[in-house]
Design a protein around this motif. Structure first.
Motif, PDB file in Angstrom:
ATOM      1  N   GLN A  94       0.822  -1.221   0.000  1.00  0.00           N
ATOM      2  CA  GLN A  94       0.000   0.000   0.000  1.00  0.00           C
ATOM      3  C   GLN A  94       0.853   1.266   0.000  1.00  0.00           C
ATOM      4  O   GLN A  94       0.370   2.343  -0.338  1.00  0.00           O
ATOM      5  CB  GLN A  94      -0.900   0.080   1.247  1.00  0.00           C
ATOM      6  N   GLN A 131       8.092   6.212 -11.053  1.00  0.00           N
ATOM      7  CA  GLN A 131       7.048   5.477 -10.309  1.00  0.00           C
ATOM      8  C   GLN A 131       7.135   5.731  -8.811  1.00  0.00           C
ATOM      9  O   GLN A 131       6.501   5.032  -8.036  1.00  0.00           O
ATOM     10  CB  GLN A 131       7.185   3.971 -10.555  1.00  0.00           C
ATOM     11  N   VAL A 134       3.895   5.843  -6.744  1.00  0.00           N
ATOM     12  CA  VAL A 134       2.911   4.795  -7.019  1.00  0.00           C
ATOM     13  C   VAL A 134       2.945   3.762  -5.879  1.00  0.00           C
ATOM     14  O   VAL A 134       4.016   3.452  -5.366  1.00  0.00           O
ATOM     15  CB  VAL A 134       3.308   4.134  -8.372  1.00  0.00           C
ATOM     16  N   THR A 138       1.225  -2.126  -6.881  1.00  0.00           N
ATOM     17  CA  THR A 138       0.647  -2.047  -8.225  1.00  0.00           C
ATOM     18  C   THR A 138       1.701  -2.209  -9.327  1.00  0.00           C
ATOM     19  O   THR A 138       1.368  -2.217 -10.507  1.00  0.00           O
ATOM     20  CB  THR A 138      -0.071  -0.692  -8.451  1.00  0.00           C
TER      21      THR A 138
END
Ligand SMILES: Nc1ncnc2c1ncn2[C@@H]1O[C@H](COP(=O)(O)OP(=O)(O)OP(=O)(O)O)[C@@H](O)[C@H]1O
Ligand SMILES: [Mg+2]
Length: 221
Positions: A94, A131, A134, A138
């Motif tokens: 998460q 990224q 992010v 994911t």
């Protein structure tokens, strides 16, 4: 320095030992490939080195510390000197890519601007700067593997344990990862890389290769 003396590891309920009478000495700064087929005991050996398992018999010494005599409350202190790339990554899914890497620096006592600078530096090295915000969960398998490497290397540990660090990568990324595990980049750290990919073995000149077969060890160079 790593020293294993007559190490045998038996898991509960398993008739056959996962590691059998292993003797091994790895001097500081050495690069070691740990090879052998699936089930040979590679992950088990790495788990002994960061104190996730204790040997059934024999001694495991890391940097002069006998892990069998280390009180559990001192284990975090030892782990702070280690960088571990787990076979299954173990990221916080998460949390962002940035946060995953920042956490290992925070644990190592790095703060503020120095922390941010270092996170961005290692994320750039593994080509994941874009990224960074992010959630880690994911990302693709190969991307997560690179986050795991960035997290392990960020605090510049003296000992790096990498379990199949290129298992999910294409050849270009595998080469990039292997380059990050040697030489100046790791600043003289001792590095153990478990792999069953024989093509990796030629990538690091002068590496020691040790081979596990059904829990027994043989040195090949
Ligand atoms: N927690 C555990 N409990 C019981 N047996 C285990 C445990 N972990 C590993 N084993 C057994 O110990 C042996 C060595 O496993 P290990 O994971 O060390 O192999 P490996 O060389 O890392 O394999 P791979 O290349 O598939 O990752 C295997 O027979 C495995 O089933
Ligand atoms: Mg394994």
């Amino acid at each position: 320095m790593i020293r294993l003396e007559g190490v045998t590891k038996k898991y509960l309920g398993r008739p056959d030992a996962a590691l059998k009478d292993i003797n091994l000495l790895v001097p500081p700064g050495e690069f070691v490939y740990l090879t052998g087929p699936s089930g040979a005991g590679k992950t088990t050996l790495l788990r002994l080195l960061f104190g996730a398992e204790l040997p059934t018999s024999g001694r495991v010494l890391v940097g002069g510390t006998d892990l069998g005599r280390l009180p559990p409350r001192k284990l975090p202190l030892l782990r702070r000197r280690l960088g571990v790339v787990f076979q299954d990554f173990r990221l916080l899914p998460q949390q962002s890519v940035f946060e995953n890497v920042a956490l290992s620096l925070h644990v190592a006592g790095v703060r503020d601007a120095a922390l941010v600078r270092r996170v961005l530096e290692v994320l750039a090295q593994v080509k994941l700067l874009e990224q960074s915000d992010v959630p880690a969960g994911t990302l693709s398998g190969g991307e997560q593997q690179r986050v795991a490497l960035a997290r392990a290397l960020a605090p510049s540990p003296g000992l790096i344990l990498a379990d199949e660090p290129t298992g999910n990568l294409d050849p270009d990324n595998a080469l990039m990862i292997m380059r990050m595990l040697v030489g100046d980049y790791v600043g003289g750290a001792t590095v153990l890389v478990a792999t069953h990919d024989p093509t990796l073995l030629s990538l690091v000149k002068g590496a020691k290769v040790i081979h596990l077969s059904s829990g027994r060890l043989e040195e090949r160079s």
